[in-house]
Enzyme design. Structure first.
Site, PDB file in Angstrom:
ATOM      1  N   HIS A 136       0.839  -1.201   0.000  1.00 30.99           N
ATOM      2  CA  HIS A 136       0.000   0.000   0.000  1.00 30.99           C
ATOM      3  C   HIS A 136       0.874   1.252   0.000  1.00 30.99           C
ATOM      4  O   HIS A 136       1.860   1.332   0.734  1.00 30.99           O
ATOM      5  CB  HIS A 136      -0.876   0.064   1.254  1.00 30.99           C
ATOM      6  CG  HIS A 136      -2.030  -0.877   1.258  1.00 30.99           C
ATOM      7  ND1 HIS A 136      -1.886  -2.237   1.422  1.00 30.99           N
ATOM      8  CD2 HIS A 136      -3.370  -0.650   1.133  1.00 30.99           C
ATOM      9  CE1 HIS A 136      -3.083  -2.809   1.401  1.00 30.99           C
ATOM     10  NE2 HIS A 136      -3.996  -1.873   1.226  1.00 30.99           N
ATOM     11  N   ASN A 173       7.356  -4.724   3.702  1.00 36.07           N
ATOM     12  CA  ASN A 173       5.958  -4.340   3.894  1.00 36.07           C
ATOM     13  C   ASN A 173       5.553  -4.439   5.362  1.00 36.07           C
ATOM     14  O   ASN A 173       4.903  -3.537   5.905  1.00 36.07           O
ATOM     15  CB  ASN A 173       5.064  -5.249   3.033  1.00 36.07           C
ATOM     16  CG  ASN A 173       3.673  -4.688   2.850  1.00 36.07           C
ATOM     17  OD1 ASN A 173       3.271  -3.748   3.509  1.00 36.07           O
ATOM     18  ND2 ASN A 173       2.927  -5.282   1.934  1.00 36.07           N
TER      19      ASN A 173
END
Length: 252
Positions: free
Chosen positions: A107, A138
């Site tokens: 994201h 991440n």
């Protein structure tokens, strides 16, 4: 004499307080978080962020948002599944491109910044808000940077954030049938206009963070040099020059 000194002290305190209030009041132009326009981009307006999309790489050029203290909290749970974005032309990133690729869905505007609204949370799962990212990065360094941003928003009331991929090589690894580009690194720039204006740039290599100096703190000027983007162009020139010239993590 004592009364005169007391009166002078009160006036001085009043003047200092007035100066501090003046310093805290920066007129913030609408959309200040958005970098200057670049050729070929497609702008996507979302409830919680804005995307500059690149149809050649199938990635965002950048994702920008205004993170307020209120938006660091919420009751909306993170949703499962990732969403193909039919607002951008084909070929485009799909879930199949990521499947068995060895790369995670990274994201740019995190789900953790969108717990305040169901639609904002849903849109955070659009693939135009993501890049192929090392899974350890991440859940590790990148996640810690996201948490830092939420902490700063709570401390100062709000911050302005831009982040996105960095393509360092002339040729890049791609994933899937749609050849989604894998970035070599990521950037994030953070601007605070409450109190004394300041900004911070961050560069993170797209690896698990095991390598030496996987994360770098930089001035905005340096991140602009690396990415080619012009950040915070709507700021008054005097403030823009000051906040972009240097950065110190200790100031945050």
């Amino acid at each position: 004499m004592k009364k005169t000194k007391l009166l002078m002290a009160m006036v001085l305190v009043s003047l200092m307080s007035c100066a501090q209030r003046q310093q805290a009041r920066v007129v913030v132009p609408e959309g200040v978080e958005r970098p200057a326009a670049i050729a070929g981009e497609q702008i996507l307006e979302r409830k919680g962020y804005t995307v500059s999309y690149n149809k050649e790489t199938r990635l965002p050029n950048w994702v920008a948002w205004h993170l307020t203290k209120e938006h660091t909290e919420g009751t909306v749970k993170r949703m499962g599944g990732y969403l193909e974005d039919d607002e951008v032309p084909e070929p485009r990133a799909t879930r199949a491109d990521y499947r068995k690729s060895g790369w995670s869905h990274g994201h740019m505007c995190p789900a953790g910044d969108n717990k305040w609204d169901e639609e904002a949370m849903r849109q955070s799962n659009l693939l135009t808000n993501m890049c192929p990212q090392d899974s350890k990065l991440n859940s590790g360094l990148w996640n810690s940077v996201e948490a830092d941003c939420r902490r700063w928003a709570r401390r100062y009331g709000d911050v302005y954030i831009v982040c996105g991929p960095i393509l360092l090589n002339k040729q890049h690894e791609t994933i899937g049938a749609n050849r989604v580009v894998v970035p070599e690194a990521f950037f994030k720039v953070v601007l605070c206009l409450n109190g004394k204006p300041k900004a911070l740039g961050i560069i993170v290599r797209n690896n698990g963070g095991e390598k030496k100096k996987a994360l770098y703190y930089n001035s905005i000027d340096e991140v602009e040099r690396i990415t080619g983007f012009d950040f915070f162009p709507l700021l008054p020139d005097d403030i823009e020059k000051k906040v972009e010239k240097k950065a110190n993590k200790k100031d945050w």
